[in-house]
Scaffold this active site. Structure first.
Site, mmCIF file in Angstrom:
data_model
loop_
_atom_site.group_PDB
_atom_site.id
_atom_site.type_symbol
_atom_site.label_atom_id
_atom_site.label_comp_id
_atom_site.label_asym_id
_atom_site.label_seq_id
_atom_site.Cartn_x
_atom_site.Cartn_y
_atom_site.Cartn_z
ATOM 1 N N GLU A 171 6.017 0.426 -24.846
ATOM 2 C CA GLU A 171 6.903 -0.638 -24.377
ATOM 3 C C GLU A 171 8.109 -0.872 -25.290
ATOM 4 O OE1 GLU A 171 3.549 -3.022 -21.790
ATOM 5 O OE2 GLU A 171 4.380 -4.008 -23.557
ATOM 6 N N GLU A 260 -0.343 1.887 -18.457
ATOM 7 C CA GLU A 260 -0.953 0.594 -18.808
ATOM 8 C C GLU A 260 -0.656 -0.456 -17.768
ATOM 9 O OE1 GLU A 260 -0.339 -1.103 -22.819
ATOM 10 O OE2 GLU A 260 -0.292 -3.037 -21.795
#
Length: 445
Positions: A171, A260
């Protein structure tokens, strides 16, 4: 992995998604008589598997028994075939990842790794929109960071784990408590440094499948050559944004993974709420049939909102995942199937090991009689497995196939998996013979 701020942002994104759905005209609804047509010759993506992360640095390692539950594929096991692990910025902590990763490998799963931060010696703070404590990788440390990732690959290999892939950064576009990367910085690394990594490379793992992070990679010949897997997280991503036309155009020979998510929330003790847990199956359907993802990876495997309860038993969210993961094995191929044959019914189909697997979700509050038609393949009977309010991947009566079609009852608010041996033989699938997935800010607990 996800802070309270991120949780709020995901809620906001979800609200925007709902609003966008309200503003966009709904597609025509299928009639009550619509068949599910499965075209076994119309191949889509190859499936690598389903799984989740083990992160002992934050919540403790899976126990030996829990590893069996996660990666085994017998009774009361999830059949996961993908494990994600953590690349600690401190090499002295790498040993924590070994035992569960070795167990996953022993069960036939693949293992990949994601870093949250480079070693502190490679980072610097900078002013990001007024946040003077924001962190990034120093520009003169890109080569050293690539070597750091190589060192992790080598360490795991020396300890019995051959990683399938390693990510550049978890991320990079939501890094309030880890390391930020701009699209330009990610592109720079992918062009000039990723090629030296001795493992398949995953990038960019945007937190919400933001295409501005991956478009530059796809549009750059050298960066694209150095990327093996386009990884994405889907927090707050609307299903309308699941398709990725540019990847279809530019990504030949590359893999597309969802690396994810938790869905639909991370509420305390939410893993067994039904029919909310059915939303997991619906999300997986969209990930497979609309986004064409080849892997579907949950956040924590064991958590109060995850597929495994804290006591090591399988939750209802886990049951929803298992309706895919236990039957759609690594190397299976998704084939074309009618996606939404009736109101609240969603289907996808896969083939492998001379079998066809169909997953059918009924989100409605009434049972549905659904007809299925096989094209370019034959079968004589279908085995059936159901999860609903009272059942947990429970075997049901087999169904005979006549003239390449069969009709099944889809219970209200349920997910059903059908498995048939292709050819004239009868399906032999049973529950015991599945075929062979400074400090850290602690995330939502």
């Amino acid at each position: 992995m996800i802070s309270g701020v991120k949780k709020s942002l995901c809620t906001l994104l979800a609200c925007v998604t709902v609003l966008s759905v309200m503003l966009v005209p709904a597609p025509p609804k299928a009639s009550a008589a619509s068949d599910v047509t499965v075209n076994l010759s119309a191949e889509k993506q190859v499936i690598r598997g389903f799984g989740g992360i083990n992160l002992p640095a934050w919540i403790g390692d899976l126990t030996a028994a829990q590893r069996e539950t996660a990666f085994g594929n017998g009774p009361n096991q999830l059949g996961f075939s993908v494990l994600r692990i953590y690349v600690d910025d401190n090499k002295n902590n790498w040993y924590r990842e070994v035992e569960t990763a070795k167990s996953a490998i022993a069960h036939g799963a693949i293992v990949f790794a994601s870093p949250w931060n480079p070693p502190s010696s490679m980072t610097e703070t900078f002013n990001r929109n007024g946040d003077t404590s924001a962190k990034r990788l120093r520009y003169d440390k890109y080569a050293a960071y690539a070597q750091h990732l190589n060192d992790f690959v080598t360490y795991m290999k020396n300890n019995g784990v051959n990683l399938y892939a390693i990510s550049v950064q978890n991320e990079p576009d939501y890094a309030h408590t880890w390391t930020w990367w701009t699209p330009a910085e990610m592109l720079n690394f992918m062009k000039n440094n990723a090629g030296s990594i001795n493992c398949r490379v995953i990038a960019p793992e945007s937190f919400s499948y933001m295409k501005n992070m991956s478009d530059p990679i796809l549009n750059d010949t050298q960066a694209l050559a150095n990327m093996d897997i386009l990884g994405a997280h889907t927090y707050g991503t609307s299903f309308s944004n699941f398709p990725y036309p540019l990847f279809k155009q530019k990504g030949a020979g590359k893999e597309l993974w969802m690396t994810e998510v938790y869905y639909p929330n991370s509420d305390n003790n939410s893993a067994n709420r039904w029919p909310e847990a059915l939303d997991v199956a619906y999300h997986m359907h969209n990930a497979m049939a609309e986004a064409d993802f080849q892997a579907y990876v949950w956040w924590y495997i064991r958590r109060q909102y995850g597929p495994m309860n804290e006591d090591g038993t399988i939750s209802k969210r886990g049951d929803s995942m298992a309706q895919f993961s236990k039957f759609i094995r690594p190397g299976y191929v998704r084939v074309d199937a009618t996606k939404n044959p009736n109101t609240n019914v969603y289907t996808s189909a896969y083939k492998g090991d001379n079998k066809v697997v169909i997953v059918a979700i009924n989100r409605g509050t009434s049972a549905v009689s659904q007809n299925f038609v096989l094209q370019n393949g034959t079968a004589s009977s279908v085995s059936t497995w159901i999860t609903d309010a009272s059942r947990k991947v429970a075997a049901s009566a087999s169904i005979n196939v006549s003239n390449n079609s069969f009709t099944a009852q889809l219970p209200a608010q349920s997910v059903t998996t059908f498995v048939a041996a292709l050819g004239n033989g009868r399906s032999t699938v049973s529950e015991t013979t599945y075929e062979a997935e400074t400090s850290i800010t602690v995330p939502v607990q």
